[in-house]
Design an enzyme around this catalytic site. Structure first.
Site, PDB file in Angstrom:
ATOM      1  N   LYS A   1      37.582  35.307  49.903  1.00 36.63           N
ATOM      2  CA  LYS A   1      37.839  36.365  48.924  1.00 36.63           C
ATOM      3  C   LYS A   1      36.884  37.530  49.158  1.00 36.63           C
ATOM      4  O   LYS A   1      37.266  38.691  49.137  1.00 36.63           O
ATOM      5  CB  LYS A   1      37.667  35.814  47.496  1.00 36.63           C
TER       6      LYS A   1
ATOM      7  N   GLN B   1      35.319  30.929  39.889  1.00 37.09           N
ATOM      8  CA  GLN B   1      36.044  30.020  40.776  1.00 37.09           C
ATOM      9  C   GLN B   1      36.199  28.640  40.107  1.00 37.09           C
ATOM     10  O   GLN B   1      35.214  28.050  39.667  1.00 37.09           O
ATOM     11  CB  GLN B   1      35.294  29.893  42.115  1.00 37.09           C
TER      12      GLN B   1
ATOM     13  N   ASP C   1      42.310  36.985  37.382  1.00 36.41           N
ATOM     14  CA  ASP C   1      43.107  35.776  37.615  1.00 36.41           C
ATOM     15  C   ASP C   1      44.328  35.717  36.697  1.00 36.41           C
ATOM     16  O   ASP C   1      45.233  34.921  36.919  1.00 36.41           O
ATOM     17  CB  ASP C   1      42.242  34.530  37.368  1.00 36.41           C
TER      18      ASP C   1
END
Ligand code: NAD
Length: 281
Positions: free
Chosen positions: A52, A96, A119
Site C-alpha cells: 500500500k 490494517q 476503507d
C-alpha cells in the site's frame, strides 16, 4: 472469452490517479495523504501495508505507516486516530486488519471520522452507500465493480448473484450492483440451492473463501464471473471459482491471482484522493 486482466486495469487506474494527484498538487499546492496504522507482526499484514505504501508513493500521495507492537493498548490506538482525524495533511486513515484480540475492531473503525475512512467500513459510510449517497466504498468490491463495468458498461436490468455476505465484500458489492440497476441476489452459507441461484446470474461475484466452489455447470453461458477468493491450496493460490471449467462457459472471468487482487490497492488510492477532494470542496 475475455480474461479480465486486473493487473493491467490496476496499472491503468494508478496511471490515471497519478495524473490526478499532479493536477491536485498544482491546484491546491498540496497532495492527498494516506496514513496506515499497522499493529503487530502478522506477516500478510506487513506485506499488504508495504504494498500500500509503495503504491501510494508511486502515484504521488503523501504516505505514512505508523507501527505498533502487538501488545499496544487500545487507548493508544484510539488517541492516535483522534490526532490523525484532526491532522489536515492526512486525507485518509486505514487501520490494517486483523487486529490483536484485545483491541475492539468496532471501536477502532468508528473512531476514524467518516470523511477519512478510506476503507469505507464506518457505519456512516455503510449507510451512505446503501442510501445511494456519496461515500467511501470498501476497496475490494469497488475494484470488482470497476472490472465489471469495463466488460459491460450498462448493467441495468442484469441479474447479479453475489456469493458471500461479509461487510468487507458481499454486502457492499450488492449495494454497488443495485445502484447500477441490477437485480441482485445475495447468497451465503445457508442458501439452499446455490447452484440454481448462480445459474440465473448474468454476473456472478464469488467472495466466499472456499477453493473452487463455483463449478462450470453453475454458470450461465455468457455471464461475467468475478472471483474475489484467495485460497492457499496444495496447488498454490486458487480462487472461489473452478477457473478451468468456468472459463469455458463464461463470457468474461477474472483469474486468481491477477484479477481482483491488484485492483484493491489501486482503489484504496482512489478512495484517498476522493476523500481529499471532498475535504477541499
Ligand atoms: P468472510 O469469511 O467474511 O465471508 C465469507 C462469506 O461466504 C460469508 O458471508 C458466508 O456466509 C459465505 N459462505 C461460506 N460458506 C459458503 C458456502 N458454502 N456457500 C455460500 N456461501 C458461503 O470472507 P471475506 O472476508 O468476504 O473474504 C472472502 C474471500 O475473499 C476470502 O478468500 C478472502 O481471502 C478473499 N479476499 C480477497 C480480497 C482481494 O483483494 N482479492 C480482499 C478481501 C478478501
Amino acid at each position: 472469452m475475455i480474461l479480465i486482466d486486473g493487473k493491467k486495469e490496476a496499472a491503468n487506474l494508478r496511471e490515471e490517479l497519478k495524473k490526478e494527484v499532479s493536477q491536485l498538487k498544482t491546484k491546491y499546492n498540496k497532495v492527498p495523504g494516506l496514513t496506515v496504522i499497522l499493529i503487530g507482526d502478522f506477516t500478510p499484514s506487513q506485506i499488504y501495508v508495504r504494498n500500500k505504501e509503495k503504491s501510494a508513493k508511486e502515484v504521488g500521495l503523501k504516505s505514512e505507516v505508523i507501527k505498533y507492537p502487538d501488545r499496544v493498548e487500545e487507548t493508544t490506538i484510539l488517541n492516535k486516530i483522534h490526532e490523525l482525524n484532526k491532522d489536515e495533511t492526512v486525507s485518509g486513515i486505514l487501520v490494517q486488519l486483523p487486529l490483536p484480540r484485545h483491541i475492539n475492531k468496532k471501536k477502532v473503525i468508528e473512531a476514524i471520522i467518516p470523511e477519512k475512512d478510506v476503507d469505507g467500513f464506518h457505519p456512516m459510510n455503510v449507510g451512505n452507500l446503501s442510501s445511494g449517497y456519496e461515500s467511501s466504498v470498501p476497496c475490494t468490491p469497488l475494484g470488482c465493480y470497476l472490472l465489471i463495468k469495463k466488460v459491460e458498461p450498462n448493467l441495468s436490468g442484469k441479474k447479479a448473484v453475489v456469493i458471500g455476505r461479509s461487510n468487507l465484500n458481499g454486502k457492499p458489492m450488492t449495494q454497488l450492483l443495485l445502484k447500477e440497476n441490477c437485480t441482485v441476489t445475495i447468497t451465503h452459507s445457508k442458501t439452499k440451492d446455490l447452484k440454481g441461484e448462480c445459474l440465473k446470474g448474468d454476473i456472478v461475484v464469488a467472495a466466499v473463501g472456499i477453493p473452487e466452489l463455483v463449478k462450470g455447470d453453475w454458470i450461465k453461458k455468457d455471464s461475467i464471473v468475478i472471483d474475489v477468493g484467495i485460497n492457499k491450496t496444495e496447488k498454490g493460490i486458487v480462487g472461489d471459482v473452478a477457473f478451468d471449467e468456468v472459463s469455458k462457459i463464461a463470457k468474461a472471468i477474472t483469474p486468481v491471482p491477477g484479477g481482483v487482487g491488484p485492483m484493491t490497492i489501486a482503489c484504496l488510492l482512489k478512495n484517498t484522493i476522493e476523500c481529499f477532494k471532498r475535504s477541499q470542496s
